[in-house]
Design a protein around this motif. Structure first.
Motif, PDB file in Angstrom:
ATOM      1  N   LEU A  69       5.023  -0.437   8.521  1.00 49.23           N
ATOM      2  CA  LEU A  69       4.693   0.224   7.262  1.00 49.23           C
ATOM      3  C   LEU A  69       3.264  -0.088   6.842  1.00 49.23           C
ATOM      4  O   LEU A  69       2.939  -1.219   6.498  1.00 49.23           O
ATOM      5  CB  LEU A  69       5.674  -0.222   6.174  1.00 49.23           C
TER       6      LEU A  69
ATOM      7  N   VAL B 106       0.633  -0.170   4.253  1.00 53.82           N
ATOM      8  CA  VAL B 106       0.648  -0.119   2.795  1.00 53.82           C
ATOM      9  C   VAL B 106      -0.761   0.089   2.243  1.00 53.82           C
ATOM     10  O   VAL B 106      -0.976   0.858   1.310  1.00 53.82           O
ATOM     11  CB  VAL B 106       1.269  -1.402   2.216  1.00 53.82           C
TER      12      VAL B 106
ATOM     13  N   PRO C 218       1.061   5.511  -8.923  1.00 49.23           N
ATOM     14  CA  PRO C 218       2.524   5.585  -8.893  1.00 49.23           C
ATOM     15  C   PRO C 218       3.157   4.366  -8.243  1.00 49.23           C
ATOM     16  O   PRO C 218       2.488   3.617  -7.531  1.00 49.23           O
ATOM     17  CB  PRO C 218       2.811   6.854  -8.079  1.00 49.23           C
ATOM     18  N   SER C 219       4.428   4.213  -8.488  1.00 50.55           N
ATOM     19  CA  SER C 219       5.173   3.091  -7.930  1.00 50.55           C
ATOM     20  C   SER C 219       5.181   3.153  -6.406  1.00 50.55           C
ATOM     21  O   SER C 219       5.310   4.218  -5.821  1.00 50.55           O
ATOM     22  CB  SER C 219       6.605   3.143  -8.470  1.00 50.55           C
TER      23      SER C 219
ATOM     24  N   LYS D  56      -0.385  -1.071  -5.248  1.00 47.45           N
ATOM     25  CA  LYS D  56      -1.200  -1.765  -6.252  1.00 47.45           C
ATOM     26  C   LYS D  56      -0.994  -3.279  -6.198  1.00 47.45           C
ATOM     27  O   LYS D  56      -1.955  -4.048  -6.163  1.00 47.45           O
ATOM     28  CB  LYS D  56      -0.866  -1.250  -7.669  1.00 47.45           C
TER      29      LYS D  56
ATOM     30  N   GLU E  17       0.778  -6.022 -13.611  1.00 43.07           N
ATOM     31  CA  GLU E  17       1.669  -5.441 -14.625  1.00 43.07           C
ATOM     32  C   GLU E  17       2.171  -6.496 -15.600  1.00 43.07           C
ATOM     33  O   GLU E  17       3.381  -6.714 -15.728  1.00 43.07           O
ATOM     34  CB  GLU E  17       2.841  -4.734 -13.942  1.00 43.07           C
TER      35      GLU E  17
HETATM   36  N1  LIG Z   1       6.948  -8.179   1.494  1.00 42.47           N
HETATM   37  C1  LIG Z   1       7.085  -6.869   1.801  1.00 42.47           C
HETATM   38  N2  LIG Z   1       7.708  -6.515   2.937  1.00 42.47           N
HETATM   39  C2  LIG Z   1       7.853  -5.213   3.267  1.00 42.47           C
HETATM   40  N3  LIG Z   1       7.400  -4.193   2.528  1.00 42.47           N
HETATM   41  C3  LIG Z   1       6.775  -4.478   1.374  1.00 42.47           C
HETATM   42  C4  LIG Z   1       6.578  -5.834   0.958  1.00 42.47           C
HETATM   43  N4  LIG Z   1       5.929  -5.821  -0.232  1.00 42.47           N
HETATM   44  C5  LIG Z   1       5.717  -4.523  -0.525  1.00 42.47           C
HETATM   45  N5  LIG Z   1       6.215  -3.712   0.427  1.00 42.47           N
HETATM   46  C6  LIG Z   1       6.146  -2.243   0.455  1.00 42.47           C
HETATM   47  O1  LIG Z   1       4.789  -1.880   0.282  1.00 42.47           O
HETATM   48  C7  LIG Z   1       4.693  -0.719  -0.517  1.00 42.47           C
HETATM   49  C8  LIG Z   1       3.753  -0.981  -1.671  1.00 42.47           C
HETATM   50  O2  LIG Z   1       4.332  -1.947  -2.513  1.00 42.47           O
HETATM   51  P1  LIG Z   1       3.614  -2.481  -3.813  1.00 42.47           P
HETATM   52  O3  LIG Z   1       4.521  -3.492  -4.415  1.00 42.47           O
HETATM   53  O4  LIG Z   1       2.248  -2.903  -3.489  1.00 42.47           O
HETATM   54  O5  LIG Z   1       3.584  -1.192  -4.740  1.00 42.47           O
HETATM   55  P2  LIG Z   1       3.126  -1.060  -6.250  1.00 42.47           P
HETATM   56  O6  LIG Z   1       2.088  -0.015  -6.299  1.00 42.47           O
HETATM   57  O7  LIG Z   1       2.794  -2.379  -6.806  1.00 42.47           O
HETATM   58  O8  LIG Z   1       4.444  -0.495  -6.934  1.00 42.47           O
HETATM   59  P3  LIG Z   1       5.054  -0.795  -8.378  1.00 42.47           P
HETATM   60  O9  LIG Z   1       4.310   0.038  -9.371  1.00 42.47           O
HETATM   61  O10 LIG Z   1       6.468  -0.355  -8.254  1.00 42.47           O
HETATM   62  O11 LIG Z   1       4.921  -2.258  -8.629  1.00 42.47           O
HETATM   63  C9  LIG Z   1       6.102  -0.351  -0.938  1.00 42.47           C
HETATM   64  O12 LIG Z   1       6.549   0.661  -0.080  1.00 42.47           O
HETATM   65  C10 LIG Z   1       6.867  -1.613  -0.705  1.00 42.47           C
HETATM   66  O13 LIG Z   1       8.198  -1.311  -0.366  1.00 42.47           O
END
Ligand SMILES: Nc1ncnc2c1ncn2[C@@H]1O[C@H](COP(=O)(O)OP(=O)(O)OP(=O)(O)O)[C@@H](O)[C@H]1O
Ligand SMILES: [Mg+2]
Lengths: 254, 229
Positions: A28, A30, A49-50, A54, A176
């Protein structure tokens, strides 16, 4: 809180230089090839977005996540280089979490003085005096001998902020910080952050608070799909967005 | 009433038989106490190795060795372990039964204590480690100042329970010629041909010990918890 900002703040000096930063979890991807700079005194607000990456971006900055590609230079030193002193680096980067993460077995004062005493080798009395001063500034000095479980969410988060400040960091990272709070407590935490920004603390803030980003940010960045699709100073960012995805995102949240 | 008096006289007073019990109690407490110390010390080490591997992937080989140790110790009866130590390993009789008992029960207890500690460590929210690390503490410091104190508090009831279990388990020490409390009662029985009196007295002593200890442990636990609410 001006004493938390270095005396000789050189405005516009690059504090964090991010070059081609990538992060994957297994297959994945990211974060993909992110390059940007964070300068002293910047208040960078990251929205998006989620699941867009971020938190991962923010956590790469102090190596809570290990980047899988690229470089991060903090005050000129490549922190991703093998052998870099991560623990030393983290003392200079305060972090505030969505879930506060106070230490439940310690009083508020102990939470705040643990790291200064153990890591900065401060005298206990000195560390406590500084901690009390910080608590006073966020209006919580009467909570010094309470335990975290006795505090409201907003109070906990204010303590978490001053706990990080007690290490005199050069930059504060916020993930956040108000998302876990009841609505009536959001304001008290944002006020503390607003105050910090006024005192020219360098801050990187992942937030859903568009009002805060617009008012306090010096720069707002929109992340989606693991990259920054648009960044600008707040006024233009919100009133004149260019990227279609950003327009759609703002349409939903504003 | 007369019969009871007579039974007590026969089993305790005559020929100073009560000394079998006091000597036995002393050995039981000695073994339990020192075995507990070994159990906690070694158990803590094993727990830290295993949870470090679980969380960071480091210490893989050491963790593997610990896993084997736990499997073997927890998969075999303590009496057999005790006898192996006494008759196979510490064969020279410069090692007293009490000494061998302390080693055997200590190593046995360590396996259970390790799992207690490990579950305690794993129950602490990941955010605590991240908060510690983000302040600049290294892994070991974070474990020491932040994770372990909380984990210890969480597992205190289970640890106290393990102590009580151990106290009772040492009653098989007689298998390797240790004159512990149980054995002491048994010797009296063989002298007086009265089974009821010495065995009930021994049972009562165990019961009092475990009750007093549980009560004490409960107090300590409550005073630790009070701080947090
Ligand atoms: N430790 C991990 N192992 C596997 N995948 C992860 C891990 N941490 C994050 N991800 C994946 O990485 C992607 C980005 O996650 P991240 O938490 O950075 O998003 P975000 O923008 O902070 O979202 P949110 O607004 O919901 O907090 C997501 O698809 C998440 O499932
Ligand atoms: Mg996030």
């Amino acid at each position: 809180m001006s004493d938390n900002v270095q005396e000789n703040v050189q405005e516009n000096e690059i504090l964090i230089d991010i070059r081609d930063l990538s992060k994957s979890f297994g297959d994945l991807k990211v974060l993909t090839n992110i390059s940007t700079t964070i300068r002293k005194g910047d208040v960078v607000c990251v929205i998006g977005p989620s699941g867009s990456g971020k938190s991962t971006f923010l956590r790469c900055l102090n190596l809570l996540e290990q980047p899988t590609g690229g470089q991060i230079l903090v005050e000129g030193d490549d922190i991703t280089a093998p052998g870099a002193n991560i623990d030393q680096l983290r003392r200079k980067m305060g972090m505030v979490f969505q879930q506060f993460n106070l230490f439940p077995h310690m009083t508020i004062l102990e939470n705040m003085t643990l790291a200064p005493i153990k890591l900065l080798k401060k005298e206990k009395a000195q560390a406590e005096q500084e901690a009390m001063e910080l608590l006073r500034r966020v209006g919580l000095e009467e909570k010094a001998s309470s335990y975290p479980a006795q505090l409201s969410g907003g109070q906990k988060q204010r303590v978490a902020i001053v706990r990080a400040l007690a290490m005199h960091p050069d930059v504060m990272l916020f993930d956040e910080p108000t998302s876990a709070l009841d609505p009536e407590m959001v304001g008290e935490v944002l006020n503390v952050m607003r105050q910090l920004a006024k005192e020219r603390m360098t801050m990187v803030v992942v937030t859903h608070e568009m009002g805060f980003a617009r008012e306090v940010g010096t720069r707002v960045m929109f992340m989606e799909g693991g990259n920054f699709l648009e960044e600008n100073e707040p006024e233009a960012f919100f009133s004149n967005p260019q990227n279609e995805r950003l327009k759609a995102f703002l349409g939903k949240v504003l | 009433m007369e019969a009871l008096k007579e039974a007590l006289y026969l089993n305790l007073i005559k020929d100073d038989r009560w000394q079998y019990l006091t000597e036995g109690l002393k050995n039981t407490l000695l073994i339990t106490l020192f075995a507990t110390l070994i159990g906690i010390g070694l158990g803590l080490l094993i727990a830290i190795v295993r949870s470090t591997y679980d969380k960071t992937g480091r210490l893989k080989i050491l963790s593997g060795i610990c896993k084997v140790y736990l499997t073997v110790i927890r998969g075999t009866p303590v009496v057999i372990q005790l006898m192996i130590f006494y008759y196979c390993i510490f064969t020279s009789r410069i090692f007293s039964g009490v000494f061998v008992g302390i080693i055997a029960f200590g190593l046995n207890s360590a396996a259970y204590v390790a799992e207690i500690f490990r579950s305690g460590i794993m129950s602490i929210d990941e955010g605590q480690m991240e908060a510690g690390r983000s302040l600049g503490f290294n892994y070991v410091q974070t474990m020491r100042y932040i994770i372990m104190p909380q984990a210890f508090k969480n597992v205190l009831p289970a640890l106290c329970n393990e102590f009580v279990v151990l106290l009772k388990e040492t009653s098989v020490a007689g298998y390797v010629a240790v004159q512990d409390l149980t054995k002491g009662g048994d010797i009296i029985r063989s002298r007086t041909y009265d089974a009821w009196t010495p065995l009930l007295i021994v049972a009562a002593i165990y019961l009092i010990l475990t009750m007093v200890f549980s009560h004490f442990a409960g107090n300590v636990e409550r005073s630790l918890r009070k701080n947090e609410r």
